[in-house]
Design a protein around this motif. Structure first.
Motif, mmCIF file in Angstrom:
data_model
loop_
_atom_site.group_PDB
_atom_site.id
_atom_site.type_symbol
_atom_site.label_atom_id
_atom_site.label_comp_id
_atom_site.label_asym_id
_atom_site.label_seq_id
_atom_site.Cartn_x
_atom_site.Cartn_y
_atom_site.Cartn_z
ATOM 1 N N ALA A 189 0.883 -1.220 -0.090
ATOM 2 C CA ALA A 189 0.170 0.130 0.046
ATOM 3 C C ALA A 189 1.042 1.317 0.041
ATOM 4 N N GLU A 190 0.328 2.339 -0.706
ATOM 5 C CA GLU A 190 1.057 3.556 -0.646
ATOM 6 C C GLU A 190 0.213 4.541 0.083
ATOM 7 N N GLN A 191 0.700 5.444 0.996
ATOM 8 C CA GLN A 191 0.095 6.339 1.855
ATOM 9 C C GLN A 191 0.674 7.859 1.865
ATOM 10 N N THR A 192 -0.148 8.789 1.655
ATOM 11 C CA THR A 192 0.420 9.916 2.010
ATOM 12 C C THR A 192 -0.249 10.765 3.012
ATOM 13 N N ILE A 193 0.322 11.562 4.124
ATOM 14 C CA ILE A 193 -0.534 12.202 4.872
ATOM 15 C C ILE A 193 0.027 13.696 4.608
ATOM 16 N N VAL A 217 -5.454 11.688 4.801
ATOM 17 C CA VAL A 217 -4.600 10.723 4.333
ATOM 18 C C VAL A 217 -5.270 10.172 3.081
ATOM 19 N N GLN A 218 -4.444 9.675 2.144
ATOM 20 C CA GLN A 218 -4.795 9.172 1.005
ATOM 21 C C GLN A 218 -4.108 7.816 1.003
ATOM 22 N N ARG A 219 -4.684 6.587 0.827
ATOM 23 C CA ARG A 219 -4.090 5.334 0.818
ATOM 24 C C ARG A 219 -4.523 4.514 -0.303
ATOM 25 N N THR A 220 -3.452 3.884 -1.238
ATOM 26 C CA THR A 220 -3.889 3.006 -2.444
ATOM 27 C C THR A 220 -3.345 1.751 -1.888
ATOM 28 N N TYR A 221 -4.281 0.586 -2.152
ATOM 29 C CA TYR A 221 -3.942 -0.705 -2.028
ATOM 30 C C TYR A 221 -3.669 -1.521 -3.109
ATOM 31 N N ASN A 232 -9.504 8.003 0.691
ATOM 32 C CA ASN A 232 -9.277 9.229 0.875
ATOM 33 C C ASN A 232 -9.947 9.276 2.682
#
Length: 248
Positions: A189-193, A217-221, A232
């Motif tokens: 997973a990629e996550q940005t805060i 937070v945006q999180r892509t699995y 989101n």
């Protein structure tokens, strides 16, 4: 310009996608100041030859670096390392299993599951076609009946349309239901805060003012190379704390 003795053995064929390995390797070289800000990176063709990967792999790696604010891609000119004037981009790695175990402490309440037209940015993240619709799941995360997080979760339509609505209320993270429906296991997973404001919809469910500063937070699995969920999340500023342990 791209003479690096470690390039040939940098990538390995296996469960970790090649583009993600390439992104990580280029990021480490940028961090080591191998490429100066404002100077073009090697061309896509040069990277393809040096790493022995396809152009698609190179483009996805560069897109990842661009999303992190490390490079700027200029049409017809190439990719350039950005000067770090606007802040610090920290890249941390953790256990997905451990993260999801902690996420299970929240009770998820389903607010609605619909087919919708995603924005161009969401289409790009989920690798959807220009006119392709998706599934939008809106939920609220509760702890002791108090709202902690507001979620807008986007899913490819072939996955989202099969989600069991009756199971969306409970302590199981949505991504675990997505894995079951997709018959695939999440590999990363990629996550940005980033800081942001609650906005009208999230504010209503979090019981705060729409202009209240929050953590967004945006999180892509991903299952293999395929993105299968984009979440989101807007967290209540008084009920969520993000802590990281750094070990030497």
């Amino acid at each position: 310009m791209f003479d690096n003795p470690f390039v040939e053995d940098a990538l390995e064929h296996g469960p970790v996608p090649l583009y993600y390995q390439l992104e990580k390797h280029l990021r480490s070289r940028i961090a080591a100041d191998e490429f100066a800000p404002g100077v073009p990176l090697p061309t896509e063709d040069q990277i393809c030859k040096e790493y022995k990967v396809s152009r698609i792999t190179v483009r996805r790696a560069l897109e990842g670096l661009q999303r992190q604010g490390l490079i700027e891609r200029r049409r017809g000119l190439g990719s350039f390392v950005l000067e770090n004037r606007l802040g610090i981009n920290s890249q941390l790695t953790g256990s997905l299993t451990e993260f999801l175990a902690k996420a299970g402490s929240l009770h998820t309440a389903n607010l609605g599951l619909t087919e919708a037209a995603p924005s161009s940015a969401i289409r790009k993240q989920l690798e959807l076609g220009p006119h392709e619709s998706a599934t939008l799941l809106r939920t609220i995360g509760l702890l002791d009946d108090m709202p902690v997080a507001y979620y807008e979760i986007w899913l490819p339509l072939d996955i989202g349309s099969k989600l069991p609505g009756e199971e969306l209320d409970g302590h199981m993270p949505v991504i675990r239901l997505v894995e079951r429906v997709a018959k695939a296991r999440v590999t990363r997973a990629e996550q940005t805060i980033e800081p942001g404001h609650a906005g009208e919809e999230a504010a209503t469910h979090l019981h705060i003012d729409a202009k209240t500063p929050i953590l967004h937070v945006q999180r892509t699995y991903f299952a293999g190379d395929r993105p299968i969920e984009l979440a989101n999340v807007r967290y209540h500023p008084d009920r969520y704390r993000y802590a990281i342990e750094l070990k030497g």
